[in-house]
Design a protein around this motif. Structure first.
Motif, PDB file in Angstrom:
ATOM      1  N   ALA A  23      17.564  35.569  25.733  1.00 19.62           N
ATOM      2  CA  ALA A  23      18.787  34.832  25.448  1.00 19.62           C
ATOM      3  C   ALA A  23      20.003  35.570  25.979  1.00 19.62           C
ATOM      4  N   ASN A  24      19.879  36.884  26.076  1.00 22.44           N
ATOM      5  CA  ASN A  24      20.983  37.705  26.548  1.00 22.44           C
ATOM      6  C   ASN A  24      21.490  37.269  27.916  1.00 22.44           C
ATOM      7  N   PHE A  25      20.575  36.837  28.774  1.00 24.21           N
ATOM      8  CA  PHE A  25      20.977  36.495  30.139  1.00 24.21           C
ATOM      9  C   PHE A  25      21.598  35.108  30.221  1.00 24.21           C
ATOM     10  N   LEU A  26      21.198  34.252  29.279  1.00 22.67           N
ATOM     11  CA  LEU A  26      21.621  32.864  29.361  1.00 22.67           C
ATOM     12  C   LEU A  26      23.128  32.665  29.404  1.00 22.67           C
ATOM     13  N   PRO A  27      23.862  33.285  28.509  1.00 21.88           N
ATOM     14  CA  PRO A  27      25.299  33.005  28.516  1.00 21.88           C
ATOM     15  C   PRO A  27      25.939  33.336  29.857  1.00 21.88           C
ATOM     16  N   GLU A  28      25.448  34.373  30.507  1.00 21.19           N
ATOM     17  CA  GLU A  28      26.054  34.737  31.784  1.00 21.19           C
ATOM     18  C   GLU A  28      25.767  33.696  32.852  1.00 21.19           C
ATOM     19  N   LEU A  29      24.502  33.248  32.858  1.00 16.72           N
ATOM     20  CA  LEU A  29      24.117  32.262  33.864  1.00 16.72           C
ATOM     21  C   LEU A  29      24.875  30.950  33.661  1.00 16.72           C
ATOM     22  N   VAL A  88      22.963  47.409  25.673  1.00 11.85           N
ATOM     23  CA  VAL A  88      24.410  47.321  25.513  1.00 11.85           C
ATOM     24  C   VAL A  88      25.061  47.469  26.882  1.00 11.85           C
ATOM     25  N   CYS A  89      26.231  46.838  27.059  1.00 12.44           N
ATOM     26  CA  CYS A  89      26.862  46.872  28.373  1.00 12.44           C
ATOM     27  C   CYS A  89      27.810  48.058  28.494  1.00 12.44           C
ATOM     28  N   GLN A 118      39.646  44.324  28.038  1.00 10.61           N
ATOM     29  CA  GLN A 118      40.408  43.782  29.171  1.00 10.61           C
ATOM     30  C   GLN A 118      39.574  43.786  30.442  1.00 10.61           C
ATOM     31  N   ALA A 119      38.800  44.880  30.607  1.00  7.49           N
ATOM     32  CA  ALA A 119      37.966  44.995  31.805  1.00  7.49           C
ATOM     33  C   ALA A 119      36.922  43.883  31.837  1.00  7.49           C
ATOM     34  N   VAL A 120      36.282  43.620  30.689  1.00  9.53           N
ATOM     35  CA  VAL A 120      35.263  42.571  30.628  1.00  9.53           C
ATOM     36  C   VAL A 120      35.905  41.217  30.921  1.00  9.53           C
ATOM     37  N   GLN A 121      37.077  41.002  30.302  1.00  8.49           N
ATOM     38  CA  GLN A 121      37.784  39.749  30.496  1.00  8.49           C
ATOM     39  C   GLN A 121      38.080  39.516  31.977  1.00  8.49           C
ATOM     40  N   LYS A 122      38.532  40.609  32.623  1.00 10.19           N
ATOM     41  CA  LYS A 122      38.883  40.486  34.040  1.00 10.19           C
ATOM     42  C   LYS A 122      37.624  40.272  34.887  1.00 10.19           C
ATOM     43  N   ALA A 123      36.557  40.992  34.516  1.00  8.12           N
ATOM     44  CA  ALA A 123      35.326  40.904  35.303  1.00  8.12           C
ATOM     45  C   ALA A 123      34.668  39.533  35.141  1.00  8.12           C
ATOM     46  N   THR A 147      29.335  40.592  31.914  1.00  6.58           N
ATOM     47  CA  THR A 147      29.097  41.786  31.111  1.00  6.58           C
ATOM     48  C   THR A 147      28.071  42.713  31.746  1.00  6.58           C
ATOM     49  N   THR A 148      27.919  42.659  33.060  1.00  2.47           N
ATOM     50  CA  THR A 148      27.063  43.653  33.696  1.00  2.47           C
ATOM     51  C   THR A 148      27.878  44.925  33.907  1.00  2.47           C
ATOM     52  N   VAL A 149      27.171  46.053  33.990  1.00  2.00           N
ATOM     53  CA  VAL A 149      27.849  47.333  34.106  1.00  2.00           C
ATOM     54  C   VAL A 149      28.724  47.385  35.363  1.00  2.00           C
ATOM     55  N   ASP A 150      28.185  46.947  36.481  1.00  2.21           N
ATOM     56  CA  ASP A 150      28.956  47.042  37.730  1.00  2.21           C
ATOM     57  C   ASP A 150      30.212  46.178  37.683  1.00  2.21           C
ATOM     58  N   ALA A 151      30.082  44.995  37.060  1.00  3.28           N
ATOM     59  CA  ALA A 151      31.246  44.115  36.959  1.00  3.28           C
ATOM     60  C   ALA A 151      32.311  44.735  36.062  1.00  3.28           C
TER      61      ALA A 151
END
Lengths: 304, 429
Positions: B30-36, B118-119, B338-343, B346-350
């Motif tokens: 389920a973790n991946f679903l929201p991103e997709l 965790v991200c 803020q970083a997550v919002q901008k990215a 929630t992947t580490v690289d983003a």
């Protein structure tokens, strides 16, 4: 500052360090030295004494105001003895009496007790260190000559330790209970046969050693930190003194603490604090290789 | 334990394990679903929270300092959630106890990254714990947000350093002391990596700026007997003692220094590991008049800080105090959000990309993540200890100072620059 005053200052510091070590080790010399209980919670009993001082200090400030708070220390000294002594009594009755003659189990059980006491203090007083202030009458200094300053606090500790030792000797060698303590620690079975209530004497003896730890903690709260893990800072030094001195003899603890205290201070003046400690530890190890039972080996044949 | 009691319990226990494994697998998927499917149905699956880790010592010797960081990080996460979370999702913290034990830190960080997925992790205090988790974060490509001032000489792609680099604390403090208190320095520290590295920097700086070294001494961690050290200091007659003593020893040092009759008037102690939290255990009266260098003090006068301190005290109790690492732990969570919002992911690289150059009005003033070295631009302040255990700010830089993980005096040719792939050697001019 001339080299001479530096050296005199260091000799005094050595004396002060020795008396602090002796104060820490005195209770242990009884519980470990006389009774043979490896009490890993000795440091935590000291910590109980420190927290007693903290609680009383706050009570005094609230009751008598900021100006007169210094009196707390005179009450804290006996109270810390009582608090740690009662905790010792509880420990002995509930736990340690079931483990006599089983040093490894005792070691583990008392270590567990030390963790429980630490966490208990953390729950009650928080994880942070608390602030115990010196009463005003201990903050001054005695200045015999220029460049030489002897803090009243350190002088007080030296005198107090001397009195505590004298008191211990009087108790062990001049009173009825002292006679019983010596009898039980020298030959438990024979004492029991002769009608000495050994279980009771064990409880008193352990409680006495614990109480002394509390007093030490109360005094050391003026020199160092007071927090849940404070006791850990003292436990190794206390054991080292008793082991070096020779288990079972008060005189051993006295000689051990002075040996370590003066040597440590002396080495530290020529090297660093870390090196001073290293040299002292090395010397202690070498000495124990040569004389495994310490400076004052116990000559009794009946000790098990 | 008797077998009689054990046997009937066994099947039930096995059942329980099977269930949790299934549950866990479901959650991971389920973790991946929201991103997709974020754009299609953000609110529908918005219930799936963004997981972050908190890894501090909640037991053992370091609990004394690190427990507060956990508290304030949870407070910041609550603030973010109260405003609707990030990317329309709630933030959920997984709290782990490093137990003041460095292998435990490594093990728990592996657990947070692999099992909890965790991200980002907010955590650590001591350099030893950071060094212990660093290989884990680099191998598994995690992100650590580290809120404590440290000795520098590090440049990891997997860490955001929100505490001070040496040039944002030690350097300015030495310069200020040379100008205001005198030339003769005595260096005193606990015996481990931070004080020894810090003193290397200070010695280089003293040489460059005309100071004089009259003594250098290290005491073991937990050292309680400072009579000899005080005697040596008295014999060396320095103008300033620069203290990198850490932990409980500070209490013993200040108490015994005052007991020996040496006050801040005769000789100033500048500390870099003593903040408001530590002063509660030392007693402000004992250390009164001495100094500390930080980026933040509870007395800093900004509107953000007033709000922060009020909130902290009403939540954790009037007797609690804020200090520099607590403040950094707080604002780094907001920087992360803020970083997550901008990215937008929630992947580490983003998140890393989103964090570069991110700015925030923190209680200490404006902070900004350096886009090249992943350290933080911060205002440098020097405070003088008051009898109530708080600080009077006696010096502050006009604007945030650029972080330099590699000291320019010791390593003139090194730089941390992730545009160029990490630690680089500058060409000699």
């Amino acid at each position: 500052m001339t080299p001479t005053t530096f050296l005199v200052g260091q000799l005094f510091n050595g004396l002060s360090v020795s008396s602090i070590l002796l104060l820490m080790a005195l209770g242990l010399a009884i519980t470990f030295g006389l009774m043979g209980v490896i009490n890993m919670a000795h440091g935590e009993l000291m910590m109980l004494g420190s927290y007693t001082a903290y609680v009383l200090q706050n009570l005094f400030v609230r009751q008598f105001g900021e100006q007169n708070f210094g009196g707390y220390f005179l009450v804290a000294l006996p109270m810390s003895f009582v608090v740690a002594g009662l905790m010792g009594l509880l420990l002995e009755r509930a736990l340690i009496r079931h483990l006599y003659g089983r040093p490894l189990e005792t070691l583990l059980a008392t270590w567990g007790v030390s963790l429980i006491l630490q966490q208990a203090m953390r729950q009650v007083f928080g994880a942070n260190n608390v602030d115990v202030r010196s009463p005003n009458w201990l903050t001054g200094r005695w200045q015999p000559s220029a460049g030489l300053e002897f803090p009243h606090l350190r002088l007080f500790i030296i005198v107090f330790t001397a009195l505590a030792i004298a008191g211990m000797y009087a108790l062990l060698f001049r009173t009825n209970i002292g006679l019983k303590i010596r009898a039980v620690t020298q030959n438990r079975d024979m004492s029991a046969c002769l009608g000495v209530p050994t279980a009771k004497v064990d409880a008193y003896t352990f409680s006495l050693g614990s109480g002394l730890a509390g007093v030490a903690g109360c005094i050391l709260s003026l020199m160092g930190s007071v927090g849940p893990t404070t006791g850990q800072n003292y436990i190794v030094d206390a054991f080292m003194v008793v082991v070096l001195g020779g288990v079972g003899k008060l005189a051993g603890a006295i000689a051990g603490s002075f040996g370590i205290g003066e040597c440590n201070t002396l080495f530290e003046s020529f090297s660093t604090a870390t090196m001073g400690k290293v040299i002292v530890f090395t010397l202690v190890i070498l000495f124990l290789q040569w004389k495994p039972s310490g400076l004052f080996p116990s000559k009794s044949r009946s000790l098990d | 334990m008797s077998h009689r009691h054990d046997r009937p319990a066994n099947p039930g226990r096995r059942d329980f394990f099977r269930k949790t494994v299934k549950l866990g697998a479901g959650a991971a998927a389920a973790n991946f679903l929201p991103e997709l499917g974020y754009n299609l149905m953000p609110r529908a699956l918005g219930a799936e929270p963004v997981k972050v880790g908190i890894l501090h010592s909640l037991s053992g010797t370091m609990a004394i300092s690190e427990t507060s960081l956990r508290d304030v990080e949870l407070m910041a996460i609550e603030e973010i959630n109260a405003k609707g979370g990030v990317l329309g999702r709630k933030v959920e913290a997984v709290v782990e106890d490093g137990a003041s034990d460095w292998p435990t830190f490594a093990e728990k960080s592996r657990k947070l990254l692999q099992r909890d997925r965790v991200c980002s992790v907010f955590g650590c205090w001591t350099s030893a714990s950071r060094k212990a988790v660093l290989p884990v974060f680099e191998r598994l490509n995690g992100l650590l947000w580290y809120p404590v001032q440290y000795e520098g000489n590090e440049c990891s792609h997997n860490v955001f350093y929100t505490g001070a680099a040496p040039n944002q604390q030690i350097g300015p403090a030495v310069t200020w002391l040379l100008k205001n208190r005198g030339k003769k320095f005595y260096l005193l520290g606990s015996d481990y990596v931070f004080p020894r590295t810090a003193n290397l920097i200070i010695k280089a700086q003293l040489k460059a700026e005309g100071g004089q070294l009259v003594g250098e001494e290290y005491t073991p961690l937990g050292h309680m007997e400072y009579s000899t050290v005080v005697n040596k200091i008295r014999a060396a007659r320095p103008d300033v003692v620069f203290s990198t003593i850490n932990g409980d020893s500070n209490v013993a040092f200040y108490k015994q220094l005052r007991n020996a009759g040496i006050t801040a008037h005769d000789m100033a102690v500048m500390a870099v590991s003593v903040a408001e939290d530590e002063l509660r255990g030392i007693g402000g009266g004992v250390a009164e008049g001495h100094y500390a260098a930080w980026n933040y003090f509870e007395t800093v006068n900004t509107p953000q800080n007033k709000l922060f301190v009020d909130k902290f005290k009403s939540r954790f109790g009037k007797n609690r105090v804020t200090d520099d690492p607590i403040e950094a732990a707080y604002f780094q969570v907001h920087l992360w959000a803020q970083a997550v919002q901008k990215a937008g992911a929630t992947t580490v690289d983003a998140i890393r990309k989103g964090a570069l150059g991110q700015e925030f009005q923190a209680p200490e003033g404006l902070v900004r993540i350096d886009p090249k070295n992943q350290h933080t631009w911060k205002t440098v302040r020097i405070g003088q200890i008051r009898s109530d255990g708080q600080f009077n700010v006696v010096y502050a830089t006009d604007s945030p100072v650029r972080p330099q993980p590699w000291n320019t005096l010791l390593y003139p040719d090194r730089d941390c620059n992730w545009d160029l792939g990490g630690t680089v050697t500058r060409k000699k001019a």
